[in-house]
Design an enzyme around this catalytic site. Structure first.
Site, PDB file in Angstrom:
ATOM      1  N   ASP A 104      -3.960   5.540   6.290  1.00 21.90           N
ATOM      2  CA  ASP A 104      -4.448   6.818   6.832  1.00 21.90           C
ATOM      3  C   ASP A 104      -5.436   6.477   7.953  1.00 21.90           C
ATOM      4  OD1 ASP A 104      -4.895   9.582   6.938  1.00 21.90           O
ATOM      5  OD2 ASP A 104      -6.383   9.554   5.355  1.00 21.90           O
ATOM      6  N   GLU A 137       0.844  -1.206   0.000  1.00 25.39           N
ATOM      7  CA  GLU A 137       0.000   0.000   0.000  1.00 25.39           C
ATOM      8  C   GLU A 137       0.873   1.247   0.000  1.00 25.39           C
ATOM      9  OE1 GLU A 137      -2.583   1.581  -0.355  1.00 25.39           O
ATOM     10  OE2 GLU A 137      -4.369   0.700   0.525  1.00 25.39           O
ATOM     11  N   ASP A 138       0.296   2.361  -0.442  1.00 26.33           N
ATOM     12  CA  ASP A 138       1.034   3.618  -0.378  1.00 26.33           C
ATOM     13  C   ASP A 138       0.989   4.206   1.029  1.00 26.33           C
ATOM     14  OD1 ASP A 138      -1.709   4.157  -0.528  1.00 26.33           O
ATOM     15  OD2 ASP A 138      -1.536   5.700  -2.085  1.00 26.33           O
ATOM     16  N   ASP A 173      -1.271  10.762  -5.036  1.00 22.14           N
ATOM     17  CA  ASP A 173      -1.785  11.802  -5.927  1.00 22.14           C
ATOM     18  C   ASP A 173      -2.548  12.876  -5.189  1.00 22.14           C
ATOM     19  OD1 ASP A 173      -4.039   9.977  -5.337  1.00 22.14           O
ATOM     20  OD2 ASP A 173      -5.137  11.250  -6.734  1.00 22.14           O
ATOM     21  N   PHE A 196      -1.578  16.215   4.233  1.00 20.94           N
ATOM     22  CA  PHE A 196      -1.912  15.563   2.965  1.00 20.94           C
ATOM     23  C   PHE A 196      -0.660  15.544   2.103  1.00 20.94           C
ATOM     24  CE2 PHE A 196      -3.552  14.895  -1.245  1.00 20.94           C
ATOM     25  CZ  PHE A 196      -4.507  13.913  -1.011  1.00 20.94           C
ATOM     26  N   ARG A 221       1.642  11.862  -9.119  1.00 18.87           N
ATOM     27  CA  ARG A 221       2.117  10.551  -8.650  1.00 18.87           C
ATOM     28  C   ARG A 221       3.591  10.357  -9.014  1.00 18.87           C
ATOM     29  NH1 ARG A 221      -2.351   7.488  -7.058  1.00 18.87           N
ATOM     30  NH2 ARG A 221      -4.275   7.842  -8.214  1.00 18.87           N
TER      31      ARG A 221
HETATM   32  P1  IMP Z   1      -7.604   5.090   4.485  1.00 15.93           P
HETATM   33  O1  IMP Z   1      -8.727   4.150   4.158  1.00 15.93           O
HETATM   34  O2  IMP Z   1      -8.079   6.324   5.211  1.00 15.93           O
HETATM   35  O3  IMP Z   1      -6.453   4.430   5.229  1.00 15.93           O
HETATM   36  O4  IMP Z   1      -7.085   5.697   3.125  1.00 15.93           O
HETATM   37  C1  IMP Z   1      -6.286   5.032   2.285  1.00 15.93           C
HETATM   38  C2  IMP Z   1      -6.188   5.691   0.926  1.00 15.93           C
HETATM   39  O5  IMP Z   1      -6.489   7.098   0.905  1.00 15.93           O
HETATM   40  C3  IMP Z   1      -4.740   5.573   0.497  1.00 15.93           C
HETATM   41  O6  IMP Z   1      -4.486   4.326  -0.122  1.00 15.93           O
HETATM   42  C4  IMP Z   1      -4.576   6.765  -0.421  1.00 15.93           C
HETATM   43  O7  IMP Z   1      -4.944   6.395  -1.727  1.00 15.93           O
HETATM   44  C5  IMP Z   1      -5.546   7.801   0.110  1.00 15.93           C
HETATM   45  N1  IMP Z   1      -4.820   8.787   0.960  1.00 15.93           N
HETATM   46  C6  IMP Z   1      -4.855   8.889   2.296  1.00 15.93           C
HETATM   47  N2  IMP Z   1      -4.079   9.889   2.740  1.00 15.93           N
HETATM   48  C7  IMP Z   1      -3.505  10.448   1.638  1.00 15.93           C
HETATM   49  C8  IMP Z   1      -2.572  11.532   1.443  1.00 15.93           C
HETATM   50  O8  IMP Z   1      -2.076  12.201   2.365  1.00 15.93           O
HETATM   51  N3  IMP Z   1      -2.232  11.771   0.147  1.00 15.93           N
HETATM   52  C9  IMP Z   1      -2.727  11.062  -0.908  1.00 15.93           C
HETATM   53  N4  IMP Z   1      -3.587  10.051  -0.762  1.00 15.93           N
HETATM   54  C10 IMP Z   1      -3.978   9.735   0.501  1.00 15.93           C
END
Ligand code: IMP
Length: 185
Positions: A112, A108-109, A168, A161, A174
């Site tokens: 969050d 995963e990237d 992205d 962010f 990206r």
């Molecule tokens: P989560 O479900 O809140 O953990 O969100 C996961 C997804 O939200 C990640 O895989 C990203 O694609 C996107 N995301 C969350 N935070 C960021 C950020 O700071 N920059 C860009 N994308 C983010």
């Protein structure tokens, strides 16, 4: 003769650097070495990149795993407001082969809130892999709502962010070679 990429015009970028390309390269090499060590006696290792944010991290990480792994991709999208992770996730593109009995590493990237990857891991576990681990480049602990164990973590970051190295903002940037946070400049 290989030429270096032209540098970005930093004056024009609305980002401040949070993690440099060099720091990312060092950490990704360390994670790859650790995965190589942990999986050296395992057969059938499948590394699954979560589209699209993980692709650049995955491409670099995979080349630091000195084992015969297979690469797969999975596409997911969250329902509802894009800025608030609801935890209601849809698989838009599935892996191309069954993972039953395989050693799976999900890449995963960023974790969050944890909802997206939490859902994904739960889904993949029902397919009976031999084992499942999570590699994430970034983790924002201040935002985490769902408990997710990250086995291979690149960097813990503050609640900002971030963009670049696969992440992205409105599908752009990206390809930025470093991780920056949006300053709006
Ligand atoms: P989560 O479900 O809140 O953990 O969100 C996961 C997804 O939200 C990640 O895989 C990203 O694609 C996107 N995301 C969350 N935070 C960021 C950020 O700071 N920059 C860009 N994308 C983010």
């Amino acid at each position: 003769m290989v030429s270096s990429p032209k540098p970005w015009n930093r004056e024009k970028e609305p980002f401040a650097e949070l993690i440099s390309a060099a720091a990312i390269a060092t950490r990704v090499a360390e994670l790859g070495a650790k995965i190589t060590e942990d999986y050296k006696d395992k057969e059938d290792v499948v590394v699954i990149g979560v589209l699209k944010g993980s692709v650049i991290f995955l491409a670099d990480l995979a080349r630091h795993i000195a084992l015969p792994i297979k690469l797969e991709f999975i596409g997911i999208s969250s329902y509802g407001d894009a800025t608030v992770s609801s935890g209601v996730v849809q698989i838009t593109q599935d892996v191309s082969t069954p993972i039953e009995g395989k050693h799976v590493i999900v890449v995963e990237d960023i974790v969050d809130t944890g909802h997206t990857v939490g859902y994904l891991l739960e889904n993949l576990k029902t397919r009976r892999p031999a084992s499942i681990a999570l590699a994430s480049l970034l983790h924002k602990p201040e935002r985490q709502e769902r408990d997710v164990k990250i086995d291979y973590l690149g960097f813990t970051i503050p609640n900002k962010f971030v963009v670049g190295y696969g992440l992205d903002v409105a599908q752009q940037y990206r390809n930025l070679p470093y991780i920056g946070y949006v300053t709006g400049a």
